[in-house]
Design an enzyme around this catalytic site. Structure first.
Site, PDB file in Angstrom:
ATOM      1  N   ILE A 102       0.835  -1.204   0.000  1.00 55.11           N
ATOM      2  CA  ILE A 102       0.000   0.000   0.000  1.00 55.11           C
ATOM      3  C   ILE A 102       0.870   1.255   0.000  1.00 55.11           C
ATOM      4  O   ILE A 102       1.989   1.239   0.506  1.00 55.11           O
ATOM      5  CB  ILE A 102      -0.959  -0.028   1.217  1.00 55.11           C
ATOM      6  CG1 ILE A 102      -1.919   1.170   1.226  1.00 55.11           C
ATOM      7  CG2 ILE A 102      -0.207  -0.162   2.523  1.00 55.11           C
ATOM      8  CD1 ILE A 102      -3.044   1.078   2.261  1.00 55.11           C
ATOM      9  N   CYS A 103       0.339   2.315  -0.573  1.00 56.85           N
ATOM     10  CA  CYS A 103       0.948   3.647  -0.562  1.00 56.85           C
ATOM     11  C   CYS A 103       2.199   3.673  -1.451  1.00 56.85           C
ATOM     12  O   CYS A 103       2.117   3.444  -2.646  1.00 56.85           O
ATOM     13  CB  CYS A 103       1.238   4.077   0.870  1.00 56.85           C
ATOM     14  SG  CYS A 103       1.656   5.828   1.058  1.00 56.85           S
ATOM     15  N   ALA A 104       3.350   3.931  -0.881  1.00 56.51           N
ATOM     16  CA  ALA A 104       4.598   3.935  -1.642  1.00 56.51           C
ATOM     17  C   ALA A 104       5.169   2.537  -1.809  1.00 56.51           C
ATOM     18  O   ALA A 104       5.972   2.288  -2.711  1.00 56.51           O
ATOM     19  CB  ALA A 104       5.620   4.831  -0.948  1.00 56.51           C
TER      20      ALA A 104
END
Length: 181
Positions: A102-104
């Site tokens: 998730i995210c980066a």
């Protein structure tokens, strides 16, 4: 029952990792927070300190059915620089086990060839690191054994996608009802 490792590095986005642990436990899925810091204590990106269930060195990763990578900075670079995490996610991907980020953190999957030809998403601004992926802007994307999501605000959708992959719609509905989603 599935057994999932959520890898925690110093500098991780706390909500992205701890929401997964919480929601998978609500779904009855065996989930372990695994610290790569050398100890069980992890310092998140927003100065929240918490304890993981195991250290990387204590975890028998061959007994796990998947791995989750929370984002955050410097958490994502810390995870991506850990040879054991990289080796584990490559092995899990090759074996068809769950690999979620998730995210980066989906950038780690892209940098290690795991996203080639797969649909994936990430935090806005990190798309160029999803090497080989068909980039999406959906909140959570499941493509085979890979699940990706955009960021802290999508942590519940990400967790539900993991539960859906490991369980069934009845369990997803039960968890959703319990969290008033």
């Amino acid at each position: 029952m599935s057994k999932i490792a959520v890898f925690f590095a110093d500098g991780c986005e706390e909500i992205e990792g701890l929401t997964v642990v919480d929601m998978l436990r609500r779904a009855g899925i065996d989930v372990c927070g695994v610290s790569i810091t050398g100890g069980r204590e992890v310092h998140g990106s927003h100065n929240i300190t918490f304890l993981a269930d195991l250290t990387y060195e204590e975890a028998d990763l061959d007994t796990f059915d998947g791995a989750v990578l929370p984002g955050g900075v410097p958490g994502t670079p810390n995870l991506g620089a850990h040879a054991g995490v990289v080796s584990t996610i490559k092995k899990f991907a090759e074996e068809g086990k769950l690999v979620a980020a998730i995210c980066a953190a989906p950038s780690i999957l892209g940098e290690n060839g795991i996203l080639k030809g797969k649909r994936a998403t990430c935090h806005p601004g990190w798309e160029d690191r999803l090497t080989g992926a068909v980039v999406s802007e959906e909140t959570a994307v499941t493509d085979g054994n890979v699940i990706t999501s955009r960021g802290m605000g999508t942590a519940v959708d990400f967790s539900l996608a993991i539960i859906r992959k490991l369980s069934d719609e009845e369990t997803v509905a039960k968890v959703k009802k319990g969290i008033v989603y």
